[in-house]
Design a protein around this motif. Structure first.
Motif, PDB file in Angstrom:
ATOM      1  N   GLU A   1     -32.265  30.830 -10.534  1.00  0.00           N
ATOM      2  CA  GLU A   1     -32.189  31.516 -11.825  1.00  0.00           C
ATOM      3  C   GLU A   1     -31.160  30.843 -12.726  1.00  0.00           C
ATOM      4  O   GLU A   1     -31.399  30.623 -13.922  1.00  0.00           O
TER       5      GLU A   1
ATOM      6  N   ARG B   1     -39.708  28.981 -14.011  1.00  0.00           N
ATOM      7  CA  ARG B   1     -39.245  29.960 -15.003  1.00  0.00           C
ATOM      8  C   ARG B   1     -39.843  31.336 -14.701  1.00  0.00           C
ATOM      9  O   ARG B   1     -39.176  32.369 -14.843  1.00  0.00           O
TER      10      ARG B   1
ATOM     11  N   ALA C   1     -37.896  32.690 -11.759  1.00  0.00           N
ATOM     12  CA  ALA C   1     -36.561  33.109 -12.167  1.00  0.00           C
ATOM     13  C   ALA C   1     -36.611  34.480 -12.852  1.00  0.00           C
ATOM     14  O   ALA C   1     -35.728  35.321 -12.639  1.00  0.00           O
TER      15      ALA C   1
ATOM     16  N   VAL D   1     -36.902  37.093 -10.239  1.00  0.00           N
ATOM     17  CA  VAL D   1     -35.606  37.318  -9.592  1.00  0.00           C
ATOM     18  C   VAL D   1     -34.758  38.257 -10.438  1.00  0.00           C
ATOM     19  O   VAL D   1     -34.158  39.218  -9.942  1.00  0.00           O
ATOM     20  N   ARG D   2     -34.697  37.992 -11.741  1.00  0.00           N
ATOM     21  CA  ARG D   2     -33.899  38.835 -12.641  1.00  0.00           C
ATOM     22  C   ARG D   2     -34.374  40.281 -12.631  1.00  0.00           C
ATOM     23  O   ARG D   2     -33.575  41.213 -12.726  1.00  0.00           O
TER      24      ARG D   2
END
Length: 465
Positions: free
Chosen positions: A150, A413, A416, A419-420
């Motif tokens: 990330e 992307r 990521a 993940v966020r």
């Protein structure tokens, strides 16, 4: 620095009492409080100030907070680099730093925030992995990998660079697990090499990767010796699962006795694939042509690899089968250049960016490299070898390389963002969540891949198969 700020600053007027300040900090779970003079920052008070300047000296809690605050505190700019701010705080021995934008506070960063950022550094993660004394410790450190990805995506690192970082961390995890298992089992009875396969062998691993590995064992091994390697594979595989690397659905792992062989048996396996290719077997075997040593004896892998590279260019039927498989893995692009999306299931209305995008380029590059006898395993390096070997023009090769980078970056992307948001990581991208710029370039990238597949079909005709 603004990227580290997770909430608005907790503030209090400078006329408030120490009791009111302490109560405000408790209510917000904050370790610091900004003291304001109207809209201007007058000072900062921290939990350390309350301890040292109030409790330790018996100061009355009804006194104004401005008596114990640090007036005119050191501040940081919202657009400063986190590294610069960390140096400033370490140099001044301060633990809280108000961050200003247009002379107004927008938050506070702490040394804890900054050290957490440092811990997401790939070098820091690998170093921590190497220090662990048990599998649980390795698993705890490896759990920081998503945060590393990330952070790298947030820094606009290239997909190629991110793939190499993720691979390096995966290598570190696997090596540490092997070393721990060896310590428990005692030294190996004969030399061996543990090899990575697939994306990690190519230095292209992303998140949501499963296990792909094998063992090359010295020909000196007796049948009794093989039991040691069976137990090694079992322990390492179980450790990898604990560290977030699930078992391979196709069972391409060292725990499978078929992929835990003596060197002479590996030679025979590859000889069969190269000289007596069967389409279904070639599909399953293609991953073994992406192989890289990770741990163990340094001589076994080169012995095997050199023989494969010497024989592959002459194995025309094998290359034709491999090329046909590469052209069947079509990009998710329709006749009128619209995206072809999954129609049902949990991934409905998404496109599999790995299978028909990244995977298709990987397969194309693999065929070209083997046809040239190139030792390259990384996809970009293989495409460069194809250009140097005259298989692809420099323009076509550059286009395909750029397409591969862009498709890979879109995937990273996407991961990521998952993940966020705390969601499971996958390779299924919803085009509706892409910008018009990304959708346009993704279509162009898929079209480039399709064109390269057409060229491959012409170069490796299958009429004699």
């Amino acid at each position: 620095v603004r990227d580290l700020i997770t909430r608005a600053p907790i503030t209090i007027a400078q006329g408030a009492t120490i009791t009111e300040a302490a109560r405000t900090m408790k209510e917000h779970g904050a370790s610091s409080l900004l003291v304001m003079d109207g809209e201007a920052l007058a000072g900062i008070v921290t939990d350390r100030d309350l301890r040292n300047r109030v409790l330790a000296v018996g100061l009355g809690a009804d006194r104004p907070v401005q008596e114990v605050m640090t007036a005119g505190p050191v501040v940081g700019d919202a657009d400063a680099l986190a590294f610069e701010v960390l140096l400033e705080m370490v140099g001044r021995n301060i633990h809280h730093l108000p961050i200003l934008e247009h002379d107004r506070p927008i938050g506070v960063v702490t040394t804890t925030d900054l050290m957490r950022m440092v811990q997401a550094s790939p070098v820091y993660v690998v170093g921590d992995i190497q220090k662990q004394s048990d599998v649980e410790g390795v698993a705890t450190v490896s759990a920081r990998l998503p945060a590393v990805v990330e952070a790298l995506v947030g820094q606009d690192a290239s997909a190629d660079d991110i793939g190499r970082v993720v691979t390096a961390i995966g290598d570190a995890v696997e090596r540490r697990l092997i070393t721990l298992a060896e310590a428990e089992l005692g030294g190996p009875p004969v030399p061996y090499t543990w090899v990575a396969l697939g994306s990690r062998a190519r230095l292209e691993q992303a998140l949501a990767a499963d296990q792909d590995n094998a063992i090359i064992i010295s020909d000196e091994a007796t049948d009794a010796d093989l039991a040691w390697f069976e137990e090694l594979a079992r322990r390492v595989s179980a450790g990898l699962v604990e560290c977030g690397y699930p078992t391979c659905p196709g069972d391409v792992m060292a725990t499978n006795p078929r992929w835990r062989l003596r060197l002479q048996d590996w030679r025979q396996e590859f000889a069969t694939w190269l000289t007596q290719p069967v389409p279904d077997a070639i599909l399953q075997a293609s991953i073994f042509f992406d192989m890289r040593p990770v741990h163990g004896d340094s001589g076994l892998f080169p012995e095997l690899h050199h023989g494969i590279l010497a024989r592959a260019p002459q194995s025309r039927l094998f290359l034709a089968h491999l090329a046909k498989a590469a052209t069947l893995n079509e990009p998710p692009l329709g006749f009128f250049r619209g995206f072809v999306l999954a129609k049902e299931g949990e991934h409905a209305d998404t496109l599999d960016i790995k299978r028909g995008g990244i995977g298709a380029v990987v397969e194309l590059a693999r065929v070209h490299a083997l046809a040239l006898g190139s030792p390259a395993v990384n996809t970009v390096a293989r495409l460069q070898a194809a250009i140097a070997g005259g298989i692809m023009s420099e323009e076509k090769g550059a286009d395909l390389t750029d397409a591969f980078e862009f498709i890979s970056y879109v995937r990273l992307r996407h991961q990521a963002a998952q993940v966020r948001e705390g969601r499971p990581v996958d390779n299924h991208v919803n085009p509706d969540q892409l910008s018009s710029f990304d959708k346009r370039h993704l279509r162009e990238a898929f079209a480039i891949v399709r064109s390269a597949q057409s060229a491959m079909a012409s170069r490796y005709p299958t009429t004699f198969m």
